[in-house]
Design an enzyme around this catalytic site. Structure first.
Site, PDB file in Angstrom:
ATOM      1  N   CYS A  69      -2.859  -4.561  -1.223  1.00 36.27           N
ATOM      2  CA  CYS A  69      -1.799  -5.380  -1.766  1.00 36.27           C
ATOM      3  C   CYS A  69      -1.297  -6.364  -0.723  1.00 36.27           C
ATOM      4  CB  CYS A  69      -0.644  -4.489  -2.233  1.00 36.27           C
ATOM      5  SG  CYS A  69      -1.168  -3.136  -3.304  1.00 36.27           S
ATOM      6  N   ARG A  98       0.738  -6.280  -6.130  1.00 36.83           N
ATOM      7  CA  ARG A  98      -0.142  -5.110  -6.158  1.00 36.83           C
ATOM      8  C   ARG A  98      -1.518  -5.417  -6.722  1.00 36.83           C
ATOM      9  NH1 ARG A  98       0.156   0.230 -10.056  1.00 36.83           N
ATOM     10  NH2 ARG A  98      -1.265   1.541  -8.838  1.00 36.83           N
ATOM     11  N   ILE A 108      -5.711   2.876  -7.300  1.00 37.05           N
ATOM     12  CA  ILE A 108      -5.527   4.306  -7.553  1.00 37.05           C
ATOM     13  C   ILE A 108      -4.241   4.505  -8.349  1.00 37.05           C
ATOM     14  CG2 ILE A 108      -5.039   6.529  -6.429  1.00 37.05           C
ATOM     15  CD1 ILE A 108      -6.857   5.670  -4.136  1.00 37.05           C
ATOM     16  N   ASN A 146       0.358  -1.546   2.073  1.00 36.97           N
ATOM     17  CA  ASN A 146      -0.898  -2.248   1.844  1.00 36.97           C
ATOM     18  C   ASN A 146      -2.022  -1.416   2.434  1.00 36.97           C
ATOM     19  OD1 ASN A 146      -3.029  -4.093   1.627  1.00 36.97           O
ATOM     20  ND2 ASN A 146      -2.451  -5.156   3.506  1.00 36.97           N
ATOM     21  N   GLY A 147      -2.986  -1.021   1.610  1.00 37.44           N
ATOM     22  CA  GLY A 147      -4.122  -0.261   2.112  1.00 37.44           C
ATOM     23  C   GLY A 147      -4.482   0.899   1.213  1.00 37.44           C
ATOM     24  N   GLU A 148      -5.201   1.854   1.783  1.00 43.01           N
ATOM     25  CA  GLU A 148      -5.594   3.069   1.074  1.00 43.01           C
ATOM     26  C   GLU A 148      -5.581   4.229   2.063  1.00 43.01           C
ATOM     27  OE1 GLU A 148      -5.919   3.060  -2.053  1.00 43.01           O
ATOM     28  OE2 GLU A 148      -6.526   1.023  -2.621  1.00 43.01           O
ATOM     29  N   ASP A 167      -1.539   7.533  -3.618  1.00 43.05           N
ATOM     30  CA  ASP A 167      -1.474   7.822  -2.192  1.00 43.05           C
ATOM     31  C   ASP A 167      -0.181   7.361  -1.537  1.00 43.05           C
ATOM     32  OD1 ASP A 167      -2.211   5.188  -2.641  1.00 43.05           O
ATOM     33  OD2 ASP A 167      -3.691   5.102  -1.030  1.00 43.05           O
TER      34      ASP A 167
END
Length: 641
Positions: free
Chosen positions: A2, A50, A54, A79-81, A105
């Site tokens: 994001c 966004r 997930i 921002n990320g995973e 997450d």
């Protein structure tokens, strides 16, 4: 994945501040076209775009979370995973009774921070840049992942501190923050030498980056208090005849586990495939989790560039559906202003242009791609890492003989065989190696830069990093340096900015904490041999990577830039860029034109140096002169793919 933007005020938020942050979020629409949200209280404003990957239907941001006794205590933008989020959620629930209201997450990050404090960042396997606001303590906590996969810019002025995923959004808030937009001449010189702007610098003096592996605390009216929580160290563990097979298996298992976790998504995951060992290994392992995997590659309209054929052969060998995007020189040149706008700061790596086109093609089919970045830095893959082996005879020379070799090299004409060897051999590792990018020497830099400062050198950037690796072998020191310079300054910047320009999430399974744990133990002789690089990794991938790739040299997405700048494809275009650029106060354009003309004759290859100044001129035309207006399209993608 994001785009986030925030502003912590020194004197309370105002309606004007909220509207300014909301308006500046438009610069980040490409990073998150699926949803837009804002949240604020008396001190903080969060904005968020966004890209839903997930828990698409829930996990909205800015996200509120807290323990049962104070359920709205924290606000998060992220921002990320986080690839081990399922394991973290289970552990937090079992040990602390943490409660979760989504399946994503993001809540795992906030809950981990609540129960484990700042040390929570060391438990996260993934790529991240996030900000957590504690409404009780009125304290902001921001952090970046260990390797710097996800960016985070910040700027502090008299009115507060702003932070965001892209620098252009902070430039939009310059008056709100109370900062200027002047350029940093030292950063310009560093860029010209290195071909990227090294962290924590940016080309704007009042905007900086939170470095990889770091977090910061701050309260309203304070400046960020920065802490480094991760410093990569190579703790070599020798191989023996009896343990080699087990060690290779350990590497393969760590990578397979990383790819499995990187495949976690509620959308389709594809893979980039260049034809080299790194991307082929990732794609082959991904096929075990998705037999319908789609792979993507790109090539150019010119004979002699066969990476497309090799990638197609690799895709066929592992059974993947394969898609190719071929790029011509006119299409290449036309896209550059748009690409530079997305970059925020210039990066003079021509490979980012084919990456842009293959990402655009991939986004038509998938929302997430895997890629092989980081393998070379972790396992010793760059050809330049073999240089210390070729220079070993010079180590026996006295300082006087080394100085004599340097003088002899200086007297030899350009292009004379042995000149470069003598020059490199006369210098220490710290003097000669500043990463994979080798652009201008001092004489060339003096000719091109109007404000050349000999005291500003690459050693401004590299000396503190080299100080951390005293006593290591030279190849490992080069790897360590590249983790802090080339990897996060070039490789990961283009990986993030260029894929996100197309609202595509790129994941890098090699840059995983568990993969690094096994990579850091690999000794020199298992990385570099007289015949190959990444020796241990190649051994580990026997039976996973097809034989035609396993021992093949590194490919990537090579660009025929040298050829194009000499011919009708790009010579006239480059000449026009130099003529139109309003950078006369910064650059000696006459010297650059001479360099272009000299390159055209074929006497000298100036392609990388020319590309460095051309990209800067285009950047300056966009962000300073406002003469160049890129054609930025509003993203329009389905929420899931």
């Amino acid at each position: 994945m994001c785009g986030l933007l925030g502003f912590l005020t020194s004197n309370g938020t105002t309606p004007d501040g909220v509207s300014a942050v909301d308006a500046a979020m438009h610069c980040l629409r490409h990073r998150g076209p699926d949803e837009h949200g804002t949240w604020h209280d008396d001190d903080l404003i969060f904005g968020f775009n966004r890209l839903a990957i997930i828990d698409i239907a829930h996990s909205h941001q800015p996200l509120r979370w807290g323990p049962p006794e104070n359920p709205g205590r924290y606000a998060l933008t992220f921002n990320g995973e986080i690839y081990n989020y399922l394991e973290l959620r289970a552990e937090l629930a079992d040990e602390h009774g943490a409660q979760f209201h989504t399946e994503g997450d993001s809540e795992a990050i906030v809950a981990a921070f609540h129960y484990w404090g700042p040390n929570a960042v060391t438990r996260l396997r993934g790529m991240f840049a996030f900000a957590i606001w504690d409404t009780d303590t009125r304290e902001l906590f921001v952090a970046r992942d260990q390797f710097g996969i996800k960016p985070l810019f910040f700027a502090t002025g008299p009115n507060g501190t702003a932070f965001g995923s892209e620098k252009k959004s902070l430039l939009e808030l310059a008056s709100l923050i109370g900062i200027g937009t002047e350029l940093d001449p030292r950063a310009i010189e560093h860029y010209t030498v290195l071909q990227y702007v090294p962290e924590p610098e940016t080309l704007h003096a009042d905007i900086r980056r939170l470095e990889s592996g770091s977090y910061a605390h701050l309260k309203p009216g304070d400046v960020p208090e920065i802490t480094r929580y991760f410093t990569p160290k190579f703790r070599v563990r020798p191989f023996t005849d009896g343990t080699a097979a087990a060690r290779y298996k350990e590497i393969a298992e760590a990578l397979e586990d990383s790819v499995a976790k990187h495949m976690r998504a509620d959308v389709t995951v594809g893979s980039f495939l260049s034809g080299g060992i790194d991307s082929t290994a990732i794609a082959a392992l991904a096929m075990r989790h998705n037999p319908k995997l789609i792979t993507f590659t790109t090539g150019f309209e010119r004979e002699g560039y066969s990476e497309v054929d090799v990638a197609a052969e690799s895709a066929a060998a592992i059974g993947a559906r394969h898609i190719v995007k071929v790029v011509g020189p006119e299409e290449f040149a036309a896209a550059i202003p748009e690409i530079v706008w997305y970059l925020d700061d210039p990066v003079a790596d021509p490979a980012l242009v084919p990456l842009y086109f293959v990402a655009k093609e991939a986004r038509k089919h998938v929302k997430v791609v895997l890629s092989g970045e980081g393998a070379d830095e972790l396992f010793g893959g760059y050809t330049i890492y073999r240089e210390p082996l070729s220079l070993r005879p010079f180590e026996r020379l006295t300082p006087g003989l080394r100085r004599a070799a340097a003088r002899l090299s200086d007297r030899m004409p350009e292009g004379r065989r042995g000149k470069s060897l003598l020059n490199r051999g006369s210098m220490s590792l710290e003097e000669r190696y500043y990463g994979n990018a080798r652009s201008f020497n001092d004489a060339q830099l003096r000719a091109v830069l109007r404000d050349f400062r000999p005291e500003w050198t690459h050693q401004d950037v590299t000396a503190p990093i080299y100080a951390q690796s005293e006593g290591w072998d030279p190849v490992t020191r080069m790897q360590h340096l590249d983790l802090f310079t080339w990897l996060r300054g070039d490789i990961l910047v283009k990986a993030d900015k260029i894929t996100m320009a197309n609202s595509l999430e790129l994941r890098v399974p090699f840059l995983d904490s568990e993969v690094f744990r096994v990579a850091e133990q690999v000794p020199l002789e298992q990385k570099i041999t007289k015949d190959t690089t990444k020796y241990a990794l190649r051994q580990a991938l026997e039976g996973i990577v097809p034989g035609h790739v396993l021992h093949r040299a590194k490919l990537g997405f090579p660009v025929p830039l040298r050829h194009w700048l000499r011919g009708p494809e790009l010579f006239d275009w480059a000449h026009q860029q130099i003529a139109d650029s309003q950078t006369d106060h910064l650059l000696n354009k006459a010297a650059i034109k001479d360099m272009l003309d000299d390159h055209r004759t074929g006497r000298t290859d100036h392609s990388r140096r020319l590309w460095t100044v051309l990209v800067f001129m285009i950047w300056h035309g966009i962000f300073v002169e406002e003469r160049i207006v890129p054609n930025i399209q509003e993203p329009a993608y389905p929420i899931s793919l």
